[in-house]
Design a protein around this motif. Structure first.
Motif, mmCIF file in Angstrom:
data_model
loop_
_atom_site.group_PDB
_atom_site.id
_atom_site.type_symbol
_atom_site.label_atom_id
_atom_site.label_comp_id
_atom_site.label_asym_id
_atom_site.label_seq_id
_atom_site.Cartn_x
_atom_site.Cartn_y
_atom_site.Cartn_z
ATOM 1 N N ARG A 171 40.796 31.804 39.098
ATOM 2 C CA ARG A 171 41.526 31.406 37.809
ATOM 3 C C ARG A 171 42.089 32.466 37.308
ATOM 4 O O ARG A 171 43.039 32.708 36.718
ATOM 5 N N VAL A 200 35.807 31.378 39.298
ATOM 6 C CA VAL A 200 36.336 32.075 37.969
ATOM 7 C C VAL A 200 37.414 33.223 38.543
ATOM 8 O O VAL A 200 38.289 33.257 37.557
ATOM 9 N N ARG A 208 36.102 25.419 31.048
ATOM 10 C CA ARG A 208 36.284 25.426 32.416
ATOM 11 C C ARG A 208 35.917 24.178 33.284
ATOM 12 O O ARG A 208 35.101 24.081 33.872
ATOM 13 N N TRP A 227 27.509 25.951 31.070
ATOM 14 C CA TRP A 227 28.158 27.193 30.816
ATOM 15 C C TRP A 227 27.904 27.965 29.564
ATOM 16 O O TRP A 227 26.988 27.721 28.664
#
Length: 362
Positions: free
Chosen positions: A228, A225, A65, A76
């Motif tokens: 994406r 997120v 990410r 993460w």
């Protein structure tokens, strides 16, 4: 210790040289900060699995990410794909196979455990080893998550007893029958009980995974997120809007309740009250109300509302007619009343439903 770059993972050596049997785990080391442990996510893989739900978990928690640089206050996730027998080739739906590197011991030791399905919900087949691993993980404080039919594994482990839970709408009745202690809600996209979370079928797994990211890292990270992923960060409504809910004739029994229900279906646009339905059944209002509720598990007027909502779906899917006209066509006294009941039953608005499912509707 040698200087580490920000975000670099190293193996913890806690307990080394002391005789303590401590499982090492990765930590994120940031210069000038105390190392924080990475949140481990374990997802269960099994023979005959559908790859979509597994792919959702891998995409959300296992993908690098770089777009989150500067947004994360905590590391993460670390992802492990786990199976009953690590290293064994598992055939998946679609004519390919995969091999999981990790076993159920790793799954039981994770911070979040995701079960994306079971091999056969209808047969009740749930791996006893998985059930034990889920119980172990839950007892040590892990967060347990299911997608679609994975709820059957959580229920088999006793983790849903006395809790509200959901699954794919086509499995909801079966889940309730097999595990009567579970409070099955077939209408929602997901249920968050804090330490145990369940989601509806397939794409609802995306909603739940993004919800977990939102819980752990905040809305801004979850929205990034989702962007994406090319999905909405949050979907309105529940899975009720996806259930096949066409108006169906009632069973052909020669009794007053059945006749009144069929009569109501033929006259949905008219004024339907308990008294009107009781006359169609040739019963007194009081007797009709008692017998109808005993037979159908709901009141006559609540049943009528549900049938009117079901009748409106095909009209909303057509480009013809306004919401006001459709409301009148299925018997609601006003568009406002229609919207109120539609939202309660379908967990979305008539306009949003039409936008999602309408044919040729702009």
């Amino acid at each position: 210790m040698a200087e580490q770059h920000a975000g670099q993972h190293v193996e913890s050596t806690a307990g080394a040289g002391t005789g303590a049997d401590v499982r090492s785990r990765p930590v994120a080391v940031v210069i000038g900060r105390r190392p924080e442990p990475v949140h481990d996510v374990a997802v269960y893989a099994f023979e005959g699995m559908a790859p979509f739900e597994l792919g959702v978990v891998v995409e959300v928690f296992g993908l690098a990410r770089p777009e989150l640089s500067g947004l994360l206050a905590a590391p993460w996730y670390g992802l492990k794909v786990c199976a009953d027998r690590p290293g064994t080739e598992l055939d998946a739906v679609g004519g390919f196979a995969l091999t999981a590197k990790y076993g159920l011991d790793d799954l039981a030791a994770a911070d979040t455990v995701v079960v994306p399905g079971v091999r056969n919900a209808f047969s009740g087949e749930v791996s006893p080893e998985l059930v034990e691993a889920l119980r172990t993980a839950h007892e040590r404080g892990a967060r347990i998550v299911s997608i679609c039919s994975g709820a059957f594994a959580l229920a088999a482990a006793g983790l849903l007893d006395g809790r509200e839970a959901t699954t794919h709408w086509r499995y909801a009745e079966l889940l309730q029958q097999r595990y009567p202690k579970v409070l099955v809600n077939p209408d929602v996209l997901y249920v968050d009980n804090g330490d145990v979370l369940t989601s509806a079928g397939s794409a609802a797994g995306i909603d739940l995974c993004l919800h977990l990211v939102r819980r752990d890292h905040g809305a801004k990270v979850a929205n990034t997120v989702a962007r994406r992923f090319v999905v909405a960060p949050h979907r309105d409504g529940g899975q009720a809007q996806f259930i096949e809910a066409a108006v169906r004739p009632v069973e052909e029994e020669d009794d007053g309740i059945a006749r009144s229900m069929q009569w109501a279906l033929d006259h949905l646009a008219g004024q339907l009250t308990v008294s009107v339905l009781a006359r169609a059944a040739r019963m007194s209002d009081r007797s009709y109300l008692r017998h109808f509720t005993a037979r159908n598990g709901t009141s006559p007027m609540r049943w009528v509302v549900t049938q009117r909502i079901a009748a409106s779906l095909s009209l909303l899917e057509s480009p013809d007619g306004t919401v006001e006209e459709i409301a009148a066509a299925v018997g609601f006294e006003s568009a406002a009343t229609f919207r109120h009941h539609f939202g309660r039953v379908m967990r979305t608005s008539p306009t949003a439903y039409r936008r999602s499912f309408g044919r040729g509707v702009a």
